[in-house]
Write an enzyme that holds these catalytic residues in place. Sequence first.
Site, PDB file in Angstrom:
ATOM      1  N   LYS A 195       0.878  -1.174   0.000  1.00  0.00           N
ATOM      2  CA  LYS A 195       0.000   0.000   0.000  1.00  0.00           C
ATOM      3  C   LYS A 195       0.914   1.223   0.000  1.00  0.00           C
ATOM      4  CE  LYS A 195      -1.632   3.100   1.721  1.00  0.00           C
ATOM      5  NZ  LYS A 195      -1.596   4.558   1.305  1.00  0.00           N
ATOM      6  N   GLU A 198      -0.447   7.499  -1.287  1.00  0.00           N
ATOM      7  CA  GLU A 198      -1.280   7.972  -2.392  1.00  0.00           C
ATOM      8  C   GLU A 198      -0.650   9.169  -3.097  1.00  0.00           C
ATOM      9  OE1 GLU A 198      -3.073   9.603   1.500  1.00  0.00           O
ATOM     10  OE2 GLU A 198      -1.935   7.878   0.780  1.00  0.00           O
ATOM     11  N   CYS A 303      14.111  10.374   6.811  1.00  0.00           N
ATOM     12  CA  CYS A 303      14.209  10.164   8.256  1.00  0.00           C
ATOM     13  C   CYS A 303      15.648  10.094   8.732  1.00  0.00           C
ATOM     14  CB  CYS A 303      13.456   8.903   8.664  1.00  0.00           C
ATOM     15  SG  CYS A 303      14.157   7.387   7.986  1.00  0.00           S
TER      16      CYS A 303
END
Length: 508
Positions: A195, A198, A303
């Site tokens: 996933k 988006e 990060c």
Amino acid sequence: MAGHFFTPDTWGVCVSFIQLPRSVVSCRNLVGGSWQVPPGAAQLDVRSPYTGTVIGRVPLTSGAGVSHAVEAAKAAATSWKDTPLRERTQFLYRFRQLLERDLDALAQLAASEAGKTVAEARAGLLKGMEVCDFALSLQNLDTGAHLEVSRGVSCEYRREPLGVVAGITPFNFPAMVPMWMFPIAVTLGNAFILKPSEKVPLTACALGELMCEAGYPAGVFSVVHGGKEAVDALVAHPDVQAVGFVGSSAVARHLYAEGCKRGKRVLALGSAKNHLIVVPDADPELTPQAVVDSFTGCAGQRCMAASVLLAVGDVESILQEVLRRAAKLELGPGMGALIDRGSLDRLETALARAEAEGARVLLDGRGRKPRGEPWAGGNWLGPTLLDGVRPEMEAARRELFGPVLSIVRVPTLSAALAVENASPYGNAASIFTTNGGVAQMVVEGVRAGMVGVNVGVPVPREPFSFGGTGDSRFGYGDITGPSSLDFWTQVKKVTRKWSARTDGSWMS
């Protein structure tokens, strides 16, 4: 690049230093080996950070659509589990070859939707390929164990896949972070559902096409697009056995709690506030460039980016050189754009707040953008240096996620370590020194899980694994390297005895 969505006819318009798709790309889900538009899904525009123009559309999959993908993955998982490890690696070997074939095209694609420079996108792909290499080595390294523990009695352990697993990945590394997960998880025998954010669905579709071209059986690798509803559905689904996540600490903490509540494995990597410690004997040539590269690389949207420079004592000459080099950096070819307008607004607000709290702006990136009309709609913030930042200020404590470096001046190395240790995060820290004793003191004294000595971005090379501590990681183990094997599998122990023995030990 081979495939249905990303052919030379649909992408590749060169605009100076970046290629953008020729037309708006409609993304689909990869479910059961076929590309599908989830029924009734709303469509979200995908805008290039470079120009603000629409380059794609992505469906927002519902919970029902997620269930459909999980069912297809579950159907594939049984036969894939029974495929010998050595045979599984052959599919990954072909996938890696395809990555190498399409490396330049994939780098352009990832850069166009994530705002990276093409060189940064290429580096991310190469790091992902490095994880593929580690996964390919498992056929020779992870062979289990067998030992005769007593006369007539043997013990062994064997590694077995979990079944259906999922990876929820962020916008800033649309290829690398997914490849931290699925090459290892799939090679170990799981069916994997990706996933992606988006905000960057195009690269995920390209990876899916290459997995299909590599010959993976239908359902072994899936791509499901969407937002919060899709994420929640994946974490809640009873047939999803493990979830890997990379994103903000707030979401990481939430998903870890939700997954654990349902008895599944979750490894969720979160935010960071990384510290570079510079002492007076730091190398005057190596240090400034490493600092600039660390806080401006990927426009600070990673990060592992430097966020706070802890200036120990008199390091003024090095700071001046950092300022000079950062000021020369050219936006566009030298540093990419921020992912969206919301990120730009958030950073500009944070900078105004830092000034109000007493920080001095040595280098102001606000209002900067590349020359030329195509970039007017992009999300640009140039390198920004804040001095006089105090440890309690927001700019020293909270992850800003942009090309902003806060300089905190401290009198001693012990004071620098105290600042680093006080951070709730624990991703990365680096020391810049030519003194081995000083370096060792920092290596032993910092709280971060990844430490550099004269390295601005201390990302380990495989098989040394990636993972932080504190609020930068929720769950046990690391996302890559040897400890990732235990996350994606179950170790089964077998004890065998075939006949009674009179000449053995108590165990016989």
